[in-house]
Motif scaffolding. Structure first.
Motif, mmCIF file in Angstrom:
data_model
loop_
_atom_site.group_PDB
_atom_site.id
_atom_site.type_symbol
_atom_site.label_atom_id
_atom_site.label_comp_id
_atom_site.label_asym_id
_atom_site.label_seq_id
_atom_site.Cartn_x
_atom_site.Cartn_y
_atom_site.Cartn_z
ATOM 1 N N ARG A 10 48.979 151.748 -12.046
ATOM 2 C CA ARG A 10 49.619 151.467 -10.751
ATOM 3 C C ARG A 10 50.441 152.673 -10.321
ATOM 4 N NH1 ARG A 10 50.684 144.907 -10.927
ATOM 5 N NH2 ARG A 10 48.559 144.415 -11.558
ATOM 6 N N TYR A 39 51.737 139.686 -3.258
ATOM 7 C CA TYR A 39 53.041 139.855 -3.878
ATOM 8 C C TYR A 39 53.993 138.720 -3.504
ATOM 9 C CZ TYR A 39 54.804 141.267 0.716
ATOM 10 O OH TYR A 39 55.168 141.269 2.037
ATOM 11 N N LYS A 65 48.498 144.091 2.259
ATOM 12 C CA LYS A 65 49.400 143.328 1.392
ATOM 13 C C LYS A 65 49.663 141.960 2.013
ATOM 14 C CE LYS A 65 53.293 145.886 3.437
ATOM 15 N NZ LYS A 65 54.359 146.873 3.167
ATOM 16 N N SER A 106 56.590 142.978 -8.321
ATOM 17 C CA SER A 106 56.107 143.184 -6.951
ATOM 18 C C SER A 106 56.956 144.229 -6.234
ATOM 19 C CB SER A 106 56.136 141.863 -6.169
ATOM 20 O OG SER A 106 55.200 140.937 -6.667
ATOM 21 N N PHE A 152 52.412 151.339 -3.687
ATOM 22 C CA PHE A 152 51.224 150.877 -2.968
ATOM 23 C C PHE A 152 51.235 151.375 -1.525
ATOM 24 C CE2 PHE A 152 48.326 147.673 -1.146
ATOM 25 C CZ PHE A 152 47.313 147.678 -2.105
ATOM 26 N N ASN A 204 47.199 143.759 -2.006
ATOM 27 C CA ASN A 204 48.297 143.502 -2.934
ATOM 28 C C ASN A 204 48.920 142.152 -2.571
ATOM 29 O OD1 ASN A 204 50.611 143.499 -4.505
ATOM 30 N ND2 ASN A 204 51.692 144.990 -3.223
ATOM 31 N N LEU A 222 46.070 142.242 -7.491
ATOM 32 C CA LEU A 222 45.394 143.224 -6.645
ATOM 33 C C LEU A 222 43.918 142.872 -6.569
ATOM 34 C CD1 LEU A 222 47.156 146.364 -8.109
ATOM 35 C CD2 LEU A 222 47.635 145.275 -5.921
#
Length: 405
Positions: A123, A50, A85, A57, A64, A48, A106
């Motif tokens: 998601r 972000y 992440k 995010s 997530f 991820n 992603l």
């Protein structure tokens, strides 16, 4: 004594490196120092990317993280999977390396290599965990009888492996390659007595079987190093990702993101002859253009909307068109593909701008003969707007066109 202690520490660090899976709770925070080790040490990594200032995010982050915990519980084996992440503001070099331009993005990586498609599913915790589960499914189907190979789909590109045992290092290489390319080919394998007549003992064989119903290619046996992942991966990729590809709703975003114009054969369902001929002509006359154009086939029934833009219907199939992502241009007569140089000239006319000019002002010979043609009071015509650009990176555009169809 000191040397022995150092040796023990070194061996411990090597074990940690080989089985590195840093997931404790939530998604693993990745940075420039640990990302390479994470990618090298895990079969599947979902990242991820972000930014803290991005509202979307922030909405995704707890979802997530929870999904990462469930995935770790479901697949605790070291080296299997990591959900990570990356803070793109703090790790700008990592963000640039993966060409991140929007948040959150992603990315899916298998065996250290980015896949062609980003994650664009729902998601939710459930969607993420189900996605991981499917990604980790064995991509290779084992057959128990040689006759089973006669039943394989002749419209699919297939790689078949013949091995003595499952625990051979060559099979592990084959399995890793299959996980990378399972979306492009079908993979099948036979072991022991089932295939002993098809390869020498101790010498596995891997064979590529083309989509014979859709092409004129022949079977080919891999002659490289069966223990070299990179070498086998390159060979299988060359076979499984053909010069001419089929565009579908599932891969349309991936193809548009490559940024190349489309040269598309729209065919009627069941018309395999036109597909074979088109592929053969592209291979023979247009291979030099593969860096400039995506050569595609499309089911004219499923993709009826682009035909409508061209003023055509299923009754007009087969036909060929260019989608430049700005406009669509129709190849005048499908049968002209058999005239040497005709299809290549069609592409050259795109590059030179001739197709666009002629849509506005008619054939250029007429424009030269009558210099007042542009100012005769008639409005210039406009070529049909691109349809496939709606399948581009925006999921909303994709959904919109899919719903239209």
């Amino acid at each position: 004594m000191a040397t022995s202690v150092k040796l023990v520490i070194f061996q411990y660090l090597m074990v940690v490196y080989m089985f590195y899976n840093p997931t404790d709770s939530g998604a693993v925070q990745l940075n420039s120092e640990n990302i390479d080790m994470t990618l090298a040490s895990n079969e599947l990594v979902l990242i991820n990317f972000y930014a803290d200032w991005c509202r979307f995010s922030n909405i995704l982050q707890p979802i997530f993280d929870e999904a990462a915990e469930k995935v770790q519980a479901a697949f605790p084996e070291a080296g299997k999977v990591v959900m990570g992440k990356v803070d793109c503001d703090r790790e700008s070099s990592v963000s640039s390396r993966f060409h991140i331009t929007k948040y959150p993005t992603l990315k899916v990586l298998r065996n250290g290599q980015p896949t062609k498609r980003e994650y664009r599913g729902a998601r939710t915790v459930e969607a993420f965990t189900e996605f991981i589960r499917k990604q980790l499914e064995d991509p290779i189907k084992e057959f128990q009888n040689i006759k089973d190979l006669e039943q394989l789909d002749s419209k699919k590109r297939i790689v078949v492996g013949y091995f003595d045992r499952r625990d051979m290092p060559e099979y592990n290489t084959f399995r890793r390659v299959a996980t990378n390319l399972k979306e492009d080919c079908q993979f099948h394998v036979g072991f022991g007595d089932v295939v002993q007549a098809l390869h020498p003992p101790g010498h596995p064989i891997i064979v590529f079987r083309p989509d014979v119903a859709m092409s004129n290619e022949n079977d080919e046996t891999y002659v490289g190093d069966l223990r070299s992942f990179d070498e086998l991966n390159i060979w299988v990729q060359e076979k499984c990702v053909p010069l001419v590809r089929e565009i579908t709703f599932e891969n349309a975003e991936e193809l548009t993101e490559e940024g190349l114009p489309f040269l598309i054969l729209f065919y009627a369902p069941g018309d395999h002859d036109s597909i074979k001929d088109y592929k053969a002509i592209v291979q023979m006359d247009l291979i030099s253009e593969k860096q400039n154009v995506n050569f595609l086939t499309a089911d004219g029934k499923r993709f009826a909307h682009p035909l409508h833009h061209l003023g055509k219907s299923q009754a007009d199939l087969p036909l060929i068109a260019i989608d430049s992502f700005r406009h669509m241009y129709l190849f005048p007569n499908f049968k002209d593909i058999y005239v040497p140089g005709k299809l290549k000239q069609f592409l050259n006319d795109l590059y030179s701008g001739k197709l666009h000019r002629e849509f506005h002002y008619g054939p250029e010979k007429e424009a030269i003969a009558d210099t007042n043609a542009i100012d005769d009071g008639k409005k210039p015509t406009t070529p049909p707007e691109s349809t496939f650009k709606k399948l581009g990176p925006s999921k909303n555009r994709y959904t919109l066109l899919r719903d239209e169809l």
